[in-house]
Design a protein around this motif. Structure first.
Motif, PDB file in Angstrom:
ATOM      1  N   ILE A  83       0.906  -1.094   0.406  1.00  0.00           N
ATOM      2  CA  ILE A  83      -0.019   0.325   0.063  1.00  0.00           C
ATOM      3  C   ILE A  83       0.499   1.248  -0.269  1.00  0.00           C
ATOM      4  O   ILE A  83       0.459   2.424  -0.757  1.00  0.00           O
ATOM      5  CB  ILE A  83      -1.155  -0.391   1.005  1.00  0.00           C
ATOM      6  N   GLN A  87       0.585   4.075  -2.910  1.00  0.00           N
ATOM      7  CA  GLN A  87       0.120   5.557  -2.367  1.00  0.00           C
ATOM      8  C   GLN A  87       0.942   6.445  -2.865  1.00  0.00           C
ATOM      9  O   GLN A  87       1.178   7.537  -2.985  1.00  0.00           O
ATOM     10  CB  GLN A  87       0.194   5.366  -0.751  1.00  0.00           C
ATOM     11  N   ARG A 340      -5.035  -0.272   5.272  1.00  0.00           N
ATOM     12  CA  ARG A 340      -4.965   0.995   4.373  1.00  0.00           C
ATOM     13  C   ARG A 340      -5.167   2.956   5.224  1.00  0.00           C
ATOM     14  O   ARG A 340      -4.374   3.157   5.191  1.00  0.00           O
ATOM     15  CB  ARG A 340      -6.100   1.527   3.428  1.00  0.00           C
TER      16      ARG A 340
END
Length: 369
Positions: A83, A87, A340
């Protein structure tokens, strides 16, 4: 000191362009390499290539991964390193043991993590064949030798010193060592008040070695709330309350870890080691799961027995229909949705969560270096 000299002589030569919009990171013109070390919270498949029981290579692991197949991640989908890469707009790192990690893919970085390991070499001995932390560091050195053959020693040094590093260790030194069995070797050898500083002092040696290997931006996560995971609730909790003994261990370990990182930074003369307060990040969910859109922080999505906390997550386990409603995917590991939220705090969290700065600030500083 040697660390201070190394830090002052280092340069962050990869340039980045990024935008902050509504608190989220934009894309980068050029990516940092990304290196990952640690345990099952960040292992993305290395243990698939080992003869060990610490594996996540069978359904329903990976049920929400893009391929909907198990990948070796201890998650229903993506884990924290995945993640972070997503990102930041970076290509995801491959497990170091993957045969696909060669050529240009090496320049992206590598994941050296191995489920079951701890700071101490005797942690996770029941899993037999895992990549213990100093072996992970030896592989990192081997990685640099491989890359040097491609781009030369100086460019490799710049790549490594300009990279982001994530390391996650410590939890297994408690749940898979000190508290693994009654009267374990370590619990007979140390009181918990003495065991914690011993583990922290050994962790310091690991991080010093990582520094000598060139790491200059290292996010170090603390342990989560050890007594609140479904596995411990199933074994030790009467009414679903977090287990005090395990929580006490975490309350000792995490502040001492931050103190040690501060000391290393003083020696280095800069902000090399960044503390991620993953204990508080998890406790936010556990204290008030509904506030974050979860229905439960006690019951694992996949498992069996009380709180789905007993045994392993297997094709025969109970499986919740909606993983997004659960803080925990299996008896020990967060769901992708919880991961997340943790990454969002790593990116933009306040000093309560990231000390002395969050990842957005790191990127802003390094883009101007």
């Amino acid at each position: 000191m040697e660390m201070a000299k190394l830090f002052k002589n280092s340069s962050f030569c990869l340039a980045f362009v990024f935008a902050l919009m509504l608190g989220s990171l934009g894309t980068y013109a050029e990516a940092k390499a990304f290196f990952v070390f640690g345990d099952s919270l960040v292992d993305n498949g290395n243990n698939n290539y080992l003869v060990t029981t610490a594996r996540a290579d069978a359904p329903p692991y990976g049920i929400d991964y893009p391929s909907h197949r198990p990948t070796g991640r201890f998650s229903n989908g993506l884990n924290i390193p995945d993640i972070i890469s997503e990102q930041m707009g970076w290509e995801p790192t491959l497990p170091y043991l993957s045969p696909e990690l060669n050529g240009q893919k090496l320049l992206v970085g590598a994941n050296f993590a191995s489920a079951g390991v701890g700071v101490l070499n005797d942690t996770g001995i029941q899993f037999v064949n895992i990549i213990r932390i100093y072996e992970q560091l030896n592989l990192f050195q081997q990685y640099q030798e491989r890359v040097s053959e491609m781009i030369g020693a100086q460019e490799t040094k710049r790549l490594v010193q300009g990279a982001l590093v994530l390391i996650t260790l410590g939890g297994n030194d408690f749940v898979n060592n000190y508290y693994l069995v009654p009267y374990s070797v370590r619990s007979r050898q140390y009181s918990i008040q003495n065991y914690v500083p011993f583990v922290v002092s050994e962790y310091k040696k690991v991080l010093q070695r990582l520094y000598k290997l060139g790491a200059r931006r290292v996010i170090v996560t603390g342990t989560g709330p050890l007594g609140c995971v479904p596995a411990e609730l199933a074994l030790h909790s009467t009414n679903g309350e977090c287990v005090p003994e395990f929580q006490y261990a975490a309350s000792l370990f995490n502040p001492q870890l931050v103190q040690m990182l501060n000391q290393l930074n003083r020696e280095a003369g800069g902000h090399v080691f960044i503390a991620a307060n993953t204990n508080q990040m998890h406790m936010d969910f556990i204290s008030n799961p509904q506030q974050f859109g979860f229905t439960t922080s006690k019951e694992a999505c996949c498992g069996q027995g009380r709180y789905n906390g007993l045994g392993l997550c297997t094709p025969m386990s109970n499986l919740c229909p909606n993983r997004d409603t659960h803080v925990f995917w299996d008896p020990f590991h967060p769901s992708e949705r919880a991961n997340r939220m943790i990454v969002q705090q790593i990116l933009t969290g306040s000093n309560t969560y990231m000390h002395p700065m969050n990842l957005s600030t790191i990127m802003a500083l390094d883009s101007r270096a």
